[in-house]
Design an enzyme around this catalytic site. Structure first.
Site, short mmCIF file in Angstrom:
data_model
loop_
_atom_site.label_atom_id
_atom_site.label_comp_id
_atom_site.label_asym_id
_atom_site.label_seq_id
_atom_site.Cartn_x
_atom_site.Cartn_y
_atom_site.Cartn_z
N SER A 76 0.76 -1.55 0.18
CA SER A 76 0.20 -0.28 -0.45
C SER A 76 0.83 0.91 0.38
CB SER A 76 -1.02 0.16 0.76
OG SER A 76 -1.38 1.15 1.58
N TYR A 103 -2.11 -0.37 10.25
CA TYR A 103 -2.17 -1.33 8.80
C TYR A 103 -0.89 -0.59 8.49
CZ TYR A 103 -4.38 -1.29 4.04
OH TYR A 103 -4.15 -1.48 3.07
N LYS A 141 1.95 -2.81 5.93
CA LYS A 141 2.50 -2.50 4.54
C LYS A 141 3.93 -2.07 4.80
CE LYS A 141 -2.24 -3.91 3.40
NZ LYS A 141 -1.62 -5.14 2.45
#
Length: 253
Positions: free
Chosen positions: A144, A157, A161
């Site tokens: 991401s 998160y 990533k």
């Protein structure tokens, strides 16, 4: 650019919807045999039905990528069904949290890291030996833009990533002379079910999501799928260890 895939085999995790489904369909359209993997059985089988309706070849395997036994079974079924594994798109992921770091919970941390990081690690752990045994292959992992910078109020998160990119780069170097290429895609905000759940309930957030991309819109799942196919293709034969942004220019600012 060479995009000759006919007769080859690809595993796509998280293929029940969104980026995973779009990429599975795109691979099938190029003549690949597709192993559709996901925890959502109904939607995963629906992806297979879509592929078959277009004249493609696919099979569904239920898989929780955070469980080693599931991933091992996924690769065993791929080998028993199609006899080989040429490409893998390790796309399965879990949604970000929405809160400051100190407000996060251990359950959130374990869930996000379990799927986004352990899942990618487990998939590569079982994919790489198959590719080694047949003399090569290509792997693409879903990271991401949050893996290339800061992501306030989604720190777990974001960390997951970053970890995906670290795993990708490390594997790429380890297997560079074994004819196995490992890359990552780093999407910006993409129009998926996840996006709609996170933003569309609040039109102002949805408008902001579009504005953060200089092109003035969010991305499409097909645009990410195209990038994945490129990274797997012979046209990217000299590309490995790369984290490719698909972000409408967001990180160029």
């Amino acid at each position: 650019m060479s995009m000759i895939f006919s007769g080859r085999v690809v595993v796509v995790t998280g293929a029940a919807a969104g980026i995973g489904r779009a990429t599975a369909l795109a691979f099938a359209a190029q003549g690949l045999k597709v192993v559709v993997a996901d925890m959502n059985v109904a939607h995963g089988e629906e992806t297979v039905e879509h592929i078959k309706a277009l004249g493609g070849t696919a099979v569904f395997v239920s898989c929780n990528v955070a469980l080693e036994s599931d991933v091992k079974r996924l690769m065993e079924q791929t080998l028993s069904t199609y006899g080989r594994l040429d490409y893998a798109f390790n796309n399965a992921g879990i949604e970000m949290e929405h809160g400051r770091l100190a407000d996060g919970t251990e359950d959130e941390f374990d869930a996000i890291m379990g799927v986004n990081v352990k899942g990618v690690w487990l998939c590569m752990k079982y994919q790489l030996p198959l590719m080694l045994s047949q003399g090569g292959g290509a792997i693409v992992n879903t990271a991401s833009v949050a893996g290339l910078g800061a992501a306030p109020k989604m720190s777990i998160y974001c960390a997951s990533k970053h970890a995906v990119i670290g795993l990708t780069k490390s594997a790429a170097i380890e297997y560079a002379k074994k004819k196995i290429r490992v890359n990552a895609v780093c999407p910006g905000v993409i129009d998926t079910d996840m996006f709609r759940r996170a933003y569309e309930a609040d039109p102002k957030k949805a408008e902001f999501a579009a504005r953060i991309h200089p092109v003035g819109r969010v991305g499409t799942v097909e645009e990410v799928a195209s990038a994945v196919l490129y990274l797997c293709s012979d046209g990217a034969a000299f590309t490995t260890g790369h984290a490719l942004t698909i972000d409408g220019g967001a990180l160029a600012i």
